[in-house]
Design a protein around this motif. Structure first.
Motif, mmCIF file in Angstrom:
data_model
loop_
_atom_site.group_PDB
_atom_site.id
_atom_site.type_symbol
_atom_site.label_atom_id
_atom_site.label_comp_id
_atom_site.label_asym_id
_atom_site.label_seq_id
_atom_site.Cartn_x
_atom_site.Cartn_y
_atom_site.Cartn_z
ATOM 1 N N THR A 1 -35.277 -26.568 96.089
ATOM 2 C CA THR A 1 -34.370 -26.055 95.055
ATOM 3 C C THR A 1 -34.949 -26.322 93.670
ATOM 4 O O THR A 1 -35.017 -25.433 92.816
ATOM 5 C CB THR A 1 -32.990 -26.719 95.177
ATOM 6 N N SER A 2 -35.386 -27.552 93.439
ATOM 7 C CA SER A 2 -35.942 -27.924 92.141
ATOM 8 C C SER A 2 -37.176 -27.091 91.796
ATOM 9 O O SER A 2 -37.341 -26.648 90.657
ATOM 10 C CB SER A 2 -36.300 -29.412 92.154
ATOM 11 N N ALA A 3 -38.049 -26.860 92.786
ATOM 12 C CA ALA A 3 -39.326 -26.188 92.530
ATOM 13 C C ALA A 3 -39.185 -24.692 92.325
ATOM 14 O O ALA A 3 -40.139 -24.050 91.881
ATOM 15 C CB ALA A 3 -40.273 -26.455 93.698
ATOM 16 N N SER A 4 -38.035 -24.127 92.616
ATOM 17 C CA SER A 4 -37.896 -22.670 92.660
ATOM 18 C C SER A 4 -37.169 -22.070 91.468
ATOM 19 O O SER A 4 -37.060 -20.843 91.374
ATOM 20 C CB SER A 4 -37.166 -22.273 93.949
ATOM 21 N N VAL B 1 -28.699 -17.284 90.236
ATOM 22 C CA VAL B 1 -29.709 -18.185 90.786
ATOM 23 C C VAL B 1 -29.791 -18.061 92.311
ATOM 24 O O VAL B 1 -30.831 -18.373 92.917
ATOM 25 C CB VAL B 1 -29.389 -19.640 90.365
ATOM 26 N N LEU B 2 -28.711 -17.569 92.944
ATOM 27 C CA LEU B 2 -28.725 -17.398 94.394
ATOM 28 C C LEU B 2 -29.628 -16.255 94.846
ATOM 29 O O LEU B 2 -29.880 -16.103 96.049
ATOM 30 C CB LEU B 2 -27.305 -17.165 94.914
ATOM 31 N N THR B 3 -30.114 -15.440 93.905
ATOM 32 C CA THR B 3 -31.065 -14.392 94.276
ATOM 33 C C THR B 3 -32.453 -14.965 94.534
ATOM 34 O O THR B 3 -33.324 -14.265 95.055
ATOM 35 C CB THR B 3 -31.159 -13.314 93.176
ATOM 36 N N LYS B 4 -32.660 -16.231 94.184
ATOM 37 C CA LYS B 4 -33.907 -16.923 94.526
ATOM 38 C C LYS B 4 -33.849 -17.304 96.008
ATOM 39 O O LYS B 4 -32.985 -18.096 96.411
ATOM 40 C CB LYS B 4 -34.068 -18.177 93.674
ATOM 41 N N PRO B 5 -34.740 -16.768 96.845
ATOM 42 C CA PRO B 5 -34.663 -17.060 98.292
ATOM 43 C C PRO B 5 -34.618 -18.545 98.629
ATOM 44 O O PRO B 5 -33.817 -18.945 99.495
ATOM 45 C CB PRO B 5 -35.925 -16.381 98.848
ATOM 46 N N PRO B 6 -35.416 -19.422 97.986
ATOM 47 C CA PRO B 6 -35.329 -20.842 98.358
ATOM 48 C C PRO B 6 -33.962 -21.459 98.065
ATOM 49 O O PRO B 6 -33.495 -22.317 98.823
ATOM 50 C CB PRO B 6 -36.429 -21.494 97.502
ATOM 51 N N VAL C 1 -39.206 -18.545 107.432
ATOM 52 C CA VAL C 1 -40.148 -19.576 106.993
ATOM 53 C C VAL C 1 -40.909 -19.149 105.744
ATOM 54 O O VAL C 1 -41.300 -19.988 104.918
ATOM 55 C CB VAL C 1 -41.122 -19.937 108.145
ATOM 56 N N ARG C 2 -41.114 -17.856 105.561
ATOM 57 C CA ARG C 2 -41.841 -17.390 104.378
ATOM 58 C C ARG C 2 -41.053 -17.589 103.089
ATOM 59 O O ARG C 2 -41.604 -17.517 101.990
ATOM 60 C CB ARG C 2 -42.203 -15.912 104.532
ATOM 61 N N GLY C 3 -39.749 -17.842 103.223
ATOM 62 C CA GLY C 3 -38.941 -18.086 102.034
ATOM 63 C C GLY C 3 -39.010 -19.519 101.537
ATOM 64 O O GLY C 3 -38.507 -19.818 100.446
ATOM 65 N N PHE C 4 -39.652 -20.398 102.309
ATOM 66 C CA PHE C 4 -39.773 -21.798 101.908
ATOM 67 C C PHE C 4 -41.060 -21.992 101.113
ATOM 68 O O PHE C 4 -42.130 -21.573 101.566
ATOM 69 C CB PHE C 4 -39.786 -22.714 103.141
ATOM 70 N N PRO C 5 -40.984 -22.610 99.952
ATOM 71 C CA PRO C 5 -42.197 -22.806 99.143
ATOM 72 C C PRO C 5 -43.139 -23.822 99.785
ATOM 73 O O PRO C 5 -42.702 -24.737 100.482
ATOM 74 C CB PRO C 5 -41.643 -23.326 97.813
ATOM 75 N N ASP C 6 -44.429 -23.644 99.565
ATOM 76 C CA ASP C 6 -45.438 -24.590 100.033
ATOM 77 C C ASP C 6 -45.687 -25.597 98.917
ATOM 78 O O ASP C 6 -46.304 -25.275 97.900
ATOM 79 C CB ASP C 6 -46.726 -23.852 100.391
#
Length: 401
Positions: free
Chosen positions: A315-318, A204-209, A377-382
């Motif tokens: 974290t929840s959204a990703s 799960v740590l491979t998910k950037p967020p 910043v691009r790693g943060f979901p909108d």
């Protein structure tokens, strides 16, 4: 505040928040209680530090592991087993005198068996409220947890110094057992089942967020830990001023979370909130006078709970719902390691240059966190036009009723 009223009116939300806060209340007590007890028994703060280090290592290891187990064996089973083991280990620590290495082993067991209440609660939240209420709920949770850090250290210090260190540890067992039972027996815990994750541990740590949330959680809590060390060094363990200043720090966080929790979360939300924290902490270095420190830490605190709310929401959204508990476990582990690193670095700087060194360390942690939030910043979901609910799993999830 109308948004928070809507959240709390949702059936089950108020109960889960109250139960998990009660169950997690010992988190704000255990370090001080163990420190005071081991020092009282052995006469050595060094020995107490070793036991605390073993406990922290256990908690860091357990975070993602026990959280993941909830998807394999079920929330109630994992929470019950860890709760019983942890309560028995703390009771043994309180009632049986033993050599320091055995105390360390017992501290490790306490850390490893710390119930994953935080991961469980934040995994349940998306199943309790509508999508539009989830961001305010995460913010409310991040804000109210400040109650733990305001009240718990005061309570346990009073009991340990006025009644006894053994009684302080036994009080932790009582609160842990009562709060944990309340949470475990809540109907919402029985109704939500976490599907078994198909990913290997740590994938799960491979998910950037998730990775960003873990790294920034490490840096943010590291800054907070350095502040705590600095305040205690500035005013002394027994100084009333230290308690007032740290309480103001938490009050600022509580106020910030309640004030800004309704604001939609965009990619720059974390950077803006960490900028508030960094500015407030940088101002602490100008003066160590009690009201100046109190005021600057109120300012810094205003960004903390809102930043934590962003961590929880991103974290929840990703991740898929089956991975949420493990993801929150990694985030919690990052925060625990950050607390240890912040305290250690601040301690070395205090010994070298005095209390100012701790505030330099705190500002450094926050500034690096701000830099990470800007560079990546691009790693943060909108999340301004979408909700932070977990990604649905592709197979049906049976509900236990």
């Amino acid at each position: 505040m109308a948004g928070y009223r809507d959240v709390l009116r949702t059936p089950g939300v108020g109960r889960i928040i109250a139960a998990q806060l009660t169950a997690r209340f010992p988190n704000g007590m255990i370090s001080l209680a163990v420190l005071l007890y081991i020092e009282h028994v052995t006469g050595s703060y060094g020995a107490a530090g070793l036991v605390l280090a073993a406990t922290s290592i256990g908690q860091a290891i357990a975070g993602p592991v026990t959280s993941r187990w909830m998807g394999i064996w079920g929330m109630r089973r994992v929470l019950t087993i860890t709760l019983v083991v942890c309560a028995l280990a703390i009771t043994t620590l309180a009632l049986v005198e033993m050599p320091v290495p055995v105390y360390m082993a017992l501290g490790l067991v306490i850390g490893l068996s710390t119930p994953p209440i935080q991961s469980a609660a934040r995994t349940i939240y998306p199943k309790l409220v509508s999508a539009r209420m989830l961001t305010p709920l995460f913010s409310l949770d991040a804000s109210l947890q400040e109650i733990i850090w305001i009240v718990a250290p005061v309570v346990i210090t009073l009991v340990a110094t006025q009644v006894g260190t053994v009684q302080a540890l036994l009080l932790i067992v009582v609160v842990l057992a009562g709060g944990g039972a309340w949470f475990i027996l809540s109907p919402e815990v029985g109704r939500v089942r976490i599907p078994r994750s198909r990913r290997s541990l740590g994938k799960v740590l491979t998910k950037p967020p998730v990775l960003l949330a873990t790294v920034i959680g490490f840096l943010l809590i590291g800054a907070c830990a350095a502040v705590e060390a600095g305040v205690v060094s500035t005013f002394g363990h027994g100084g009333l001023e230290a308690g007032i200043v740290l309480a103001l720090f938490s009050v600022g966080s509580l106020a910030g979370g309640l004030s800004f929790g309704h604001i939609p979360i965009g990619p720059w939300a974390m950077a803006r909130r960490l900028a508030i924290v960094t500015i407030g902490l940088s101002l602490t270095m100008l003066s160590l006078q009690v009201w100046w420190l109190g005021g600057t830490l109120v300012l810094a605190g205003i960004g903390i709970a809102p930043a934590l709310a962003v961590l929880f929401a991103m974290t929840s959204a990703s991740v898929k719902f089956s991975d949420t508990a493990e993801a929150f476990g990694w985030v919690a582990t990052g925060q625990l390691i950050g607390a240890a690193a912040g305290s250690s670095i601040a301690g070395f700087l205090i010994d070298g240059v005095g209390p100012q060194g701790a505030y330099v360390a705190a500002t450094g942690f926050a500034a690096v966190g701000l830099l990470v939030a800007i560079v990546f910043v691009r790693g943060f979901p909108d999340l301004r036009r979408r909700d932070p609910s977990p990604i649905p799993d592709t197979e049906p999830v049976p509900q236990i009723t």
